[in-house]
Motif scaffolding. Sequence first.
Motif, PDB file in Angstrom:
ATOM      1  N   GLU A 129       0.832  -1.231  -0.065  1.00 49.18           N
ATOM      2  CA  GLU A 129      -0.229   0.015  -0.159  1.00 49.18           C
ATOM      3  C   GLU A 129       0.919   1.291   0.032  1.00 49.18           C
ATOM      4  OE1 GLU A 129      -2.825  -0.124   3.173  1.00 49.18           O
ATOM      5  OE2 GLU A 129      -3.676  -1.960   2.463  1.00 49.18           O
ATOM      6  N   LEU A 130       2.093   1.241   0.724  1.00 52.39           N
ATOM      7  CA  LEU A 130       2.965   2.484   0.724  1.00 52.39           C
ATOM      8  C   LEU A 130       3.492   2.657  -0.565  1.00 52.39           C
ATOM      9  CD1 LEU A 130       4.546   2.196   4.384  1.00 52.39           C
ATOM     10  CD2 LEU A 130       2.513   3.803   3.512  1.00 52.39           C
ATOM     11  N   ASP A 131       3.762   1.591  -1.410  1.00 54.19           N
ATOM     12  CA  ASP A 131       4.663   1.496  -2.336  1.00 54.19           C
ATOM     13  C   ASP A 131       3.663   2.165  -3.653  1.00 54.19           C
ATOM     14  OD1 ASP A 131       6.944   0.519  -1.599  1.00 54.19           O
ATOM     15  OD2 ASP A 131       6.491  -1.334  -2.180  1.00 54.19           O
ATOM     16  N   ARG A 132       2.480   1.841  -3.360  1.00 55.49           N
ATOM     17  CA  ARG A 132       1.333   2.453  -4.505  1.00 55.49           C
ATOM     18  C   ARG A 132       1.220   3.806  -4.193  1.00 55.49           C
ATOM     19  NH1 ARG A 132      -2.107  -1.354  -2.747  1.00 55.49           N
ATOM     20  NH2 ARG A 132      -1.014  -3.390  -3.069  1.00 55.49           N
ATOM     21  N   GLN A 133       1.404   4.336  -3.193  1.00 60.08           N
ATOM     22  CA  GLN A 133       1.222   5.660  -2.697  1.00 60.08           C
ATOM     23  C   GLN A 133       2.512   6.623  -3.270  1.00 60.08           C
ATOM     24  OE1 GLN A 133       0.209   6.141   1.370  1.00 60.08           O
ATOM     25  NE2 GLN A 133      -1.724   4.990   0.858  1.00 60.08           N
ATOM     26  N   THR A 134       3.456   5.981  -3.602  1.00 56.25           N
ATOM     27  CA  THR A 134       4.664   6.904  -4.282  1.00 56.25           C
ATOM     28  C   THR A 134       4.618   7.076  -5.742  1.00 56.25           C
ATOM     29  OG1 THR A 134       5.777   4.920  -4.780  1.00 56.25           O
ATOM     30  CG2 THR A 134       6.162   5.667  -2.464  1.00 56.25           C
ATOM     31  N   GLY A 137       5.421   3.875  -7.701  1.00 53.88           N
ATOM     32  CA  GLY A 137       4.239   3.177  -7.525  1.00 53.88           C
ATOM     33  C   GLY A 137       2.917   3.545  -8.294  1.00 53.88           C
ATOM     34  N   ARG A 138       2.725   4.820  -8.419  1.00 57.18           N
ATOM     35  CA  ARG A 138       1.549   5.203  -8.959  1.00 57.18           C
ATOM     36  C   ARG A 138       1.795   4.760 -10.711  1.00 57.18           C
ATOM     37  NH1 ARG A 138       1.049   9.273  -5.018  1.00 57.18           N
ATOM     38  NH2 ARG A 138       2.166  10.645  -6.633  1.00 57.18           N
ATOM     39  N   ASP A 141       1.488   1.217 -11.336  1.00 59.26           N
ATOM     40  CA  ASP A 141      -0.047   0.788 -11.522  1.00 59.26           C
ATOM     41  C   ASP A 141      -0.747   1.267 -12.765  1.00 59.26           C
ATOM     42  OD1 ASP A 141      -0.183  -0.500  -9.107  1.00 59.26           O
ATOM     43  OD2 ASP A 141      -0.930   1.249  -8.037  1.00 59.26           O
TER      44      ASP A 141
END
Length: 168
Positions: A129-134, A137-138, A141
């Motif tokens: 979850e933290l990786d997707r917020q960087t 990470g976005r 995705d």
Amino acid sequence: MTEYSEIAARLAALPDAELASVLHAATAGRPAFWAVRAALEEMAGVAHATSTGDVSPATESAQAHDQAVDGGASGQVGTASAVPVVPVHPAGIPASPATGGYSSGGVPTFESVRDKVEQRFGTAQGMGELDRQTPAGRSADEQWEAREKAARERLDQIRKSVHGNDNP
């Protein structure tokens, strides 16, 4: 006698079963002494050296122990002992099966393994979850979604071409 030698003398005077019970109770809740505890349980049989919890004898304040003992003219300590009485539990009272997540044989318990797995799973989920917020990470995705969309479109094209060839 010094305080420690008096304790040692009293412990040495105990029968083996009672000594094992006292040591078992004294090491309860102390993960660093798991090997001593396991050896005591193996030596005496788990039912012979059991306790229901940590040892918590009623002791005097630290000041009472730090005060000088008046030994009189002979320098002998009085007959009263400063050593608190350690309760010895009767045999047959079941002890907790494991201390510190390990059985008496040194095997991890099911609960400790499950807790470790759940903790690692939770950590992995949180890291994802933290990786997707960087920003990186976005971006990853977005690339994944673009590839998924392209793959679906290509699959639809293949299906249409296969269905188109089936009709005469």
